[in-house]
Design an enzyme around this catalytic site. Structure first.
Site, short mmCIF file in Angstrom:
data_model
loop_
_atom_site.label_atom_id
_atom_site.label_comp_id
_atom_site.label_asym_id
_atom_site.label_seq_id
_atom_site.Cartn_x
_atom_site.Cartn_y
_atom_site.Cartn_z
N ASP A 21 0.87 -1.18 0.00
CA ASP A 21 0.00 0.00 0.00
C ASP A 21 0.90 1.22 0.00
O ASP A 21 2.12 1.12 0.20
CB ASP A 21 -0.88 0.00 1.27
CG ASP A 21 -1.78 1.22 1.37
OD1 ASP A 21 -2.34 1.64 0.33
OD2 ASP A 21 -1.93 1.79 2.46
N SER A 22 0.29 2.39 -0.17
CA SER A 22 1.06 3.63 -0.10
C SER A 22 1.53 3.91 1.32
O SER A 22 2.48 4.64 1.53
CB SER A 22 0.20 4.79 -0.60
OG SER A 22 -0.97 4.86 0.17
N CYS B 164 -4.29 -1.56 -1.92
CA CYS B 164 -4.50 -0.14 -2.12
C CYS B 164 -5.43 0.01 -3.32
O CYS B 164 -5.15 -0.53 -4.40
CB CYS B 164 -3.15 0.52 -2.41
SG CYS B 164 -3.26 2.24 -2.93
N GLU C 255 -3.77 8.78 8.53
CA GLU C 255 -2.31 8.59 8.68
C GLU C 255 -1.80 9.34 9.91
O GLU C 255 -0.81 8.97 10.52
CB GLU C 255 -1.56 9.09 7.44
CG GLU C 255 -1.68 8.20 6.20
CD GLU C 255 -0.67 7.05 6.16
OE1 GLU C 255 0.42 7.17 6.73
OE2 GLU C 255 -1.01 6.02 5.54
N CYS D 50 -11.12 2.62 -0.11
CA CYS D 50 -9.76 3.01 0.25
C CYS D 50 -9.41 2.18 1.49
O CYS D 50 -10.22 2.11 2.43
CB CYS D 50 -9.69 4.50 0.57
SG CYS D 50 -8.08 4.99 1.24
N HIS E 215 -7.57 2.64 3.86
CA HIS E 215 -7.43 3.36 5.13
C HIS E 215 -8.77 3.46 5.87
O HIS E 215 -8.81 3.56 7.09
CB HIS E 215 -6.95 4.80 4.88
CG HIS E 215 -5.49 4.92 4.58
ND1 HIS E 215 -4.92 4.46 3.43
CD2 HIS E 215 -4.48 5.46 5.32
CE1 HIS E 215 -3.62 4.73 3.45
NE2 HIS E 215 -3.33 5.34 4.59
N1 DGL Z 1 -4.94 3.26 0.95
C1 DGL Z 1 -4.93 3.64 -0.39
C2 DGL Z 1 -6.17 3.28 -1.15
O1 DGL Z 1 -6.76 2.31 -0.85
C3 DGL Z 1 -4.44 4.96 -0.83
C4 DGL Z 1 -4.30 6.09 0.02
C5 DGL Z 1 -3.45 7.13 -0.65
O2 DGL Z 1 -2.23 6.90 -0.69
O3 DGL Z 1 -3.98 8.14 -1.13
O4 DGL Z 1 -6.59 3.93 -2.05
#
Ligand code: DGL
Length: 278
Positions: free
Chosen positions: A12-13, A75, A157, A188, A190
């Protein structure tokens, strides 16, 4: 090393993919896992498709150079812009590549009674229209409502998962989805960290977390290819980050319920991407 004992590479990022990591660790308790959070480049959500693809190629190259038997793109943004490309290259080495969009969409279509489905995600994910494509292909009568939520990833984050600022930001983002969908995909990785806030904001909506569905998808893909680990002994978990090691250690506590035991700082280069260039 026996191929079955190689870890599953998950990336993931940043820390968001740890929601997928946790689900995989539960569904596949004997599998070794190697996680990479590209914390030097987070967030991906506002970057161009070319940049996201380049970052994903570097990570996929780095993980396969270390040795993995499968790759999970934990991600949505990277799944949107790199899934097909990574799959094409990895197929040459018989490495399955699994994204999060298809499993989440299947869950949503099954859960929705009205077939009115909302998708919230980063700007990149929403712009890619990949969820609309996936949902339409699964059920042509689906009506989709999309909403980009660019401020949520930085807030999560930062660890502000219960903060009044996050509550207010979320309220504004979800307001336009009040009338319409009975099911909303948290597009997402997150977002599952603030599921409770989402459910408080829209109590009559079912929120879909694609992490569990993705872990099941991963299990069947490995079973299909006879890649499941035979040894039923404790697995090894190793975490890689490209920046902010200590911050990752701290925040990952919210996602994993404990600090990662084995954590390493890595640098990703253009050479890493070579193996995954089309
Ligand atoms: N967690 C990531 C996603 O599912 C990306 C978050 C990001 O880096 O903008 O899209």
């Amino acid at each position: 090393m026996n191929r079955k004992d190689l870890p599953i590479g998950i990336f993931d990022s940043g820390v968001g993919g740890l929601t997928v990591f946790s689900a995989i660790a539960k569904t596949l308790p004997y599998e070794n896992l190697l996680y990479l959070g590209d914390t030097a480049r987070v967030p991906y959500g506002s970057r161009s498709p070319e940049t996201i693809l380049r970052y994903a190629q570097r990570i996929a190259g780095h993980l396969t150079n270390r040795g993995v038997k499968a790759l999970v793109i934990a991600c949505n943004t990277a799944t949107s812009y790199a899934l097909r490309e990574l799959q094409d290259v990895a197929a040459r080495e018989s490495i399955p590549v699994i994204g999060v969009i298809q499993p989440g969409s299947i869950d949503a279509v099954q859960s929705s009674k009205t077939q009115k489905i909302g998708v919230i995600g980063t700007e990149g994910t929403i712009r890619s229209r990949k969820y609309e494509e996936a949902l339409q292909a699964l059920s042509p009568e689906v009506q989709t409502y999309t909403q980009p939520c660019p401020l949520l990833v930085p807030l999560i984050e930062e660890g502000w998962t219960k903060d009044p600022v996050t509550v207010e930001v979320l309220r504004r983002y979800l307001e336009p989805l009040k009338e319409g969908p009975d099911t909303i995909i948290m597009g997402c990785t997150h977002y599952p960290l603030i599921t409770e806030l989402m459910e408080q904001t829209l109590p009559n909506v079912t929120f879909i977390n694609s992490a569990v569905a993705t872990s099941k998808f991963c299990k069947s893909e490995l079973a299909l290819r006879s890649l499941l680990r035979k040894e039923h002994t404790s697995p090894q978990y190793h975490f890689l980050v490209t920046d902010n090691l200590e911050k990752f250690r701290k925040i990952s506590y919210y996602f994993l319920g404990q600090e990662p035991q084995s954590l390493e700082l890595v640098d990703l280069t253009e050479e890493d991407a070579e193996r995954f260039k089309l």
